[in-house]
Design a protein around this motif. Structure first.
Motif, PDB file in Angstrom:
ATOM      1  N   ASP A 195       0.808  -1.217   0.000  1.00 19.09           N
ATOM      2  CA  ASP A 195       0.000   0.000   0.000  1.00 19.09           C
ATOM      3  C   ASP A 195       0.845   1.273   0.000  1.00 19.09           C
ATOM      4  OD1 ASP A 195      -2.354  -1.504   0.084  1.00 19.09           O
ATOM      5  OD2 ASP A 195      -2.298  -1.634   2.273  1.00 19.09           O
ATOM      6  N   GLY A 196       2.155   1.120  -0.078  1.00 16.20           N
ATOM      7  CA  GLY A 196       3.035   2.284  -0.115  1.00 16.20           C
ATOM      8  C   GLY A 196       3.163   3.002   1.210  1.00 16.20           C
ATOM      9  N   ILE A 197       2.939   2.292   2.315  1.00 14.79           N
ATOM     10  CA  ILE A 197       3.046   2.916   3.641  1.00 14.79           C
ATOM     11  C   ILE A 197       4.398   2.569   4.245  1.00 14.79           C
ATOM     12  CG2 ILE A 197       2.052   3.076   5.945  1.00 14.79           C
ATOM     13  CD1 ILE A 197      -0.614   2.209   4.759  1.00 14.79           C
ATOM     14  N   SER A 198       5.221   3.584   4.449  1.00 15.20           N
ATOM     15  CA  SER A 198       6.546   3.408   5.026  1.00 15.20           C
ATOM     16  C   SER A 198       6.668   4.283   6.271  1.00 15.20           C
ATOM     17  CB  SER A 198       7.621   3.796   4.019  1.00 15.20           C
ATOM     18  OG  SER A 198       7.551   5.196   3.745  1.00 15.20           O
ATOM     19  N   LYS A 199       7.800   4.251   6.903  1.00 13.08           N
ATOM     20  CA  LYS A 199       8.030   5.093   8.074  1.00 13.08           C
ATOM     21  C   LYS A 199       7.913   6.567   7.714  1.00 13.08           C
ATOM     22  CE  LYS A 199      11.126   1.685  10.192  1.00 13.08           C
ATOM     23  NZ  LYS A 199      12.488   1.399  10.713  1.00 13.08           N
ATOM     24  N   GLN A 200       8.289   6.893   6.481  1.00 16.01           N
ATOM     25  CA  GLN A 200       8.232   8.284   6.026  1.00 16.01           C
ATOM     26  C   GLN A 200       6.795   8.759   5.806  1.00 16.01           C
ATOM     27  OE1 GLN A 200      10.507   5.968   4.749  1.00 16.01           O
ATOM     28  NE2 GLN A 200      11.994   6.847   6.184  1.00 16.01           N
ATOM     29  N   SER A 201       5.846   7.846   5.820  1.00 16.89           N
ATOM     30  CA  SER A 201       4.449   8.215   5.630  1.00 16.89           C
ATOM     31  C   SER A 201       3.869   8.898   6.861  1.00 16.89           C
ATOM     32  CB  SER A 201       3.610   6.975   5.303  1.00 16.89           C
ATOM     33  OG  SER A 201       4.098   6.314   4.146  1.00 16.89           O
ATOM     34  N   PHE A 202       4.562   8.785   7.987  1.00 15.77           N
ATOM     35  CA  PHE A 202       4.077   9.321   9.247  1.00 15.77           C
ATOM     36  C   PHE A 202       4.795  10.621   9.602  1.00 15.77           C
ATOM     37  CE2 PHE A 202       3.369   4.790   9.292  1.00 15.77           C
ATOM     38  CZ  PHE A 202       2.097   4.657   9.834  1.00 15.77           C
ATOM     39  N   ALA A 203       4.077  11.512  10.266  1.00 16.26           N
ATOM     40  CA  ALA A 203       4.684  12.766  10.725  1.00 16.26           C
ATOM     41  C   ALA A 203       5.749  12.488  11.770  1.00 16.26           C
ATOM     42  CB  ALA A 203       3.604  13.685  11.298  1.00 16.26           C
ATOM     43  N   GLN A 204       5.549  11.449  12.549  1.00 21.42           N
ATOM     44  CA  GLN A 204       6.546  11.042  13.542  1.00 21.42           C
ATOM     45  C   GLN A 204       6.496   9.525  13.647  1.00 21.42           C
ATOM     46  OE1 GLN A 204       6.312  13.030  17.344  1.00 21.42           O
ATOM     47  NE2 GLN A 204       7.371  11.376  18.416  1.00 21.42           N
ATOM     48  N   TYR A 205       7.674   8.912  13.685  1.00 26.47           N
ATOM     49  CA  TYR A 205       7.740   7.450  13.777  1.00 26.47           C
ATOM     50  C   TYR A 205       8.921   7.073  14.651  1.00 26.47           C
ATOM     51  CZ  TYR A 205       7.292   2.574  12.265  1.00 26.47           C
ATOM     52  OH  TYR A 205       7.097   1.209  12.226  1.00 26.47           O
ATOM     53  N   ASP A 206       8.650   6.518  15.820  1.00 26.73           N
ATOM     54  CA  ASP A 206       9.693   6.121  16.759  1.00 26.73           C
ATOM     55  C   ASP A 206       9.659   4.612  16.922  1.00 26.73           C
ATOM     56  OD1 ASP A 206      10.626   8.821  17.782  1.00 26.73           O
ATOM     57  OD2 ASP A 206       8.483   8.940  18.197  1.00 26.73           O
ATOM     58  N   GLU A 207      10.843   3.994  16.857  1.00 25.50           N
ATOM     59  CA  GLU A 207      10.937   2.538  16.966  1.00 25.50           C
ATOM     60  C   GLU A 207      12.072   2.166  17.916  1.00 25.50           C
ATOM     61  OE1 GLU A 207      12.078  -1.247  14.093  1.00 25.50           O
ATOM     62  OE2 GLU A 207      11.120   0.531  13.215  1.00 25.50           O
ATOM     63  N   ALA A 208      11.827   1.186  18.759  1.00 28.66           N
ATOM     64  CA  ALA A 208      12.848   0.730  19.694  1.00 28.66           C
ATOM     65  C   ALA A 208      14.034   0.144  18.931  1.00 28.66           C
ATOM     66  CB  ALA A 208      12.265  -0.317  20.635  1.00 28.66           C
ATOM     67  N   GLY A 209      15.241   0.367  19.455  1.00 29.65           N
ATOM     68  CA  GLY A 209      16.444  -0.176  18.841  1.00 29.65           C
ATOM     69  C   GLY A 209      16.525  -1.684  19.015  1.00 29.65           C
ATOM     70  N   PRO A 210      17.491  -2.314  18.350  1.00 29.82           N
ATOM     71  CA  PRO A 210      17.619  -3.780  18.375  1.00 29.82           C
ATOM     72  C   PRO A 210      17.697  -4.373  19.774  1.00 29.82           C
ATOM     73  CG  PRO A 210      19.036  -2.830  16.697  1.00 29.82           C
ATOM     74  CD  PRO A 210      18.499  -1.686  17.487  1.00 29.82           C
ATOM     75  N   ASN A 211      18.334  -3.683  20.693  1.00 26.73           N
ATOM     76  CA  ASN A 211      18.501  -4.219  22.049  1.00 26.73           C
ATOM     77  C   ASN A 211      17.646  -3.480  23.075  1.00 26.73           C
ATOM     78  OD1 ASN A 211      20.530  -6.125  21.238  1.00 26.73           O
ATOM     79  ND2 ASN A 211      21.987  -4.417  21.150  1.00 26.73           N
ATOM     80  N   GLU A 212      16.638  -2.768  22.589  1.00 25.88           N
ATOM     81  CA  GLU A 212      15.770  -1.992  23.476  1.00 25.88           C
ATOM     82  C   GLU A 212      14.370  -2.596  23.514  1.00 25.88           C
ATOM     83  OE1 GLU A 212      17.835   2.358  22.619  1.00 25.88           O
ATOM     84  OE2 GLU A 212      15.933   1.822  21.659  1.00 25.88           O
ATOM     85  N   ARG A 213      13.696  -2.392  24.647  1.00 30.23           N
ATOM     86  CA  ARG A 213      12.338  -2.906  24.799  1.00 30.23           C
ATOM     87  C   ARG A 213      11.310  -1.782  24.881  1.00 30.23           C
ATOM     88  NH1 ARG A 213      11.299  -8.654  27.508  1.00 30.23           N
ATOM     89  NH2 ARG A 213      12.954  -9.812  26.439  1.00 30.23           N
ATOM     90  N   ASP A 214      11.722  -0.565  24.555  1.00 32.09           N
ATOM     91  CA  ASP A 214      10.762   0.529  24.449  1.00 32.09           C
ATOM     92  C   ASP A 214      11.363   1.611  23.558  1.00 32.09           C
ATOM     93  OD1 ASP A 214      11.722   3.051  26.028  1.00 32.09           O
ATOM     94  OD2 ASP A 214      12.210   1.364  27.325  1.00 32.09           O
ATOM     95  N   CYS A 215      10.497   2.407  22.966  1.00 32.76           N
ATOM     96  CA  CYS A 215      10.947   3.470  22.056  1.00 32.76           C
ATOM     97  C   CYS A 215      10.782   4.848  22.678  1.00 32.76           C
ATOM     98  CB  CYS A 215      10.180   3.387  20.733  1.00 32.76           C
ATOM     99  SG  CYS A 215       8.396   3.632  20.884  1.00 32.76           S
ATOM    100  N   GLY A 216      10.675   4.873  24.011  1.00 32.61           N
ATOM    101  CA  GLY A 216      10.541   6.149  24.707  1.00 32.61           C
ATOM    102  C   GLY A 216       9.133   6.473  25.132  1.00 32.61           C
ATOM    103  N   TYR A 217       8.196   5.546  24.910  1.00 28.28           N
ATOM    104  CA  TYR A 217       6.796   5.793  25.259  1.00 28.28           C
ATOM    105  C   TYR A 217       6.258   4.743  26.228  1.00 28.28           C
ATOM    106  CZ  TYR A 217       6.579   9.398  21.708  1.00 28.28           C
ATOM    107  OH  TYR A 217       6.793  10.543  20.982  1.00 28.28           O
TER     108      TYR A 217
END
Length: 216
Positions: free
Chosen positions: A171-193
């Motif tokens: 559907d052409g939906i990527s991370k850039q499709s969002f005004a803000q997109y936060d994702e946890a790093g490889p060794n993290e269990r949260d993305c700050g939320y």
């Protein structure tokens, strides 16, 4: 807890999950302090309803503690409660805290079964939960729409799935499709939320929609 060898081979087509949420919208309009818990998954709607109706009492609450406690769908409608799909219990405390117990149905893609008479799936599960909330003109958030997007037997499986739920190459939906997109790093269990929040995304529209992917 029984071993997998003790679980019968009778396989249900759907699973019924009990979702227990507590929130205090008046003090927390963005719903950031809303707590979501999944007390159990069941193989029949009847078993899930029974579990949902006893959920608050199993958690240690007593009926007299609530200023409002409803289980009738017709009353839900008369009260103007939004997002009533699957709602089994709606209760409020004197301090304004709101309790909701819902039943959410998903396909049994992992072929889970049980030998328990109460229909409860006896193995530890990891749930990928999507919470959507909308904001209007900078005002407080509407009640979150919370759904289970996937059920897994391991954290790693759940995490891999959660990372891609909001995205769609078709559907052409990527991370850039969002005004803000936060994702946890490889060794993290949260993305700050919050703990186990793997992805948090926001998109601009007439109303601001926020989606959070959490593993419970």
């Amino acid at each position: 807890m029984p071993t997998m060898d003790e679980i019968t081979s009778s396989e249900p087509g759907d699973l019924f999950h009990v979702i227990f949420t507590t929130s205090h919208i008046q003090k927390d309009p963005r719903g950031e302090m809303e707590k979501v818990r999944i007390p159990g998954t069941y193989t029949s709607i009847g078993a899930a309803k029974a579990a949902a109706h006893s959920c608050l009492f199993d958690a240690g609450y007593e009926r007299e503690w609530f200023s409002k406690y409803e289980t009738n769908p017709e009353v839900f409608e008369s009260l103007g409660i939004r997002q009533r799909a699957g709602l089994a219990v709606f209760a409020t405390a004197p301090d304004g805290t709101t309790f909701r117990v819902r039943i959410h149905t998903t396909p049994n893609v992992n072929h889970l079964t049980t030998s328990y008479e109460d229909g409860r799936i006896p193995v530890d599960l990891y749930y990928v939960v999507q919470a959507n909330v909308e904001y209007a003109d900078g005002q407080g958030g509407e009640l979150r729409d919370i759904n289970i997007e996937g059920t897994f037997k391991s954290y790693d499986e759940a995490r891999d799935f959660a990372r891609g739920v909001l995205l769609s190459e078709e559907d052409g939906i990527s991370k850039q499709s969002f005004a803000q997109y936060d994702e946890a790093g490889p060794n993290e269990r949260d993305c700050g939320y919050g703990e186990n929040v793997i992805v948090h995304a926001e998109m601009e529209s007439v109303r601001l929609a926020e989606a959070t992917m959490k593993i419970s």
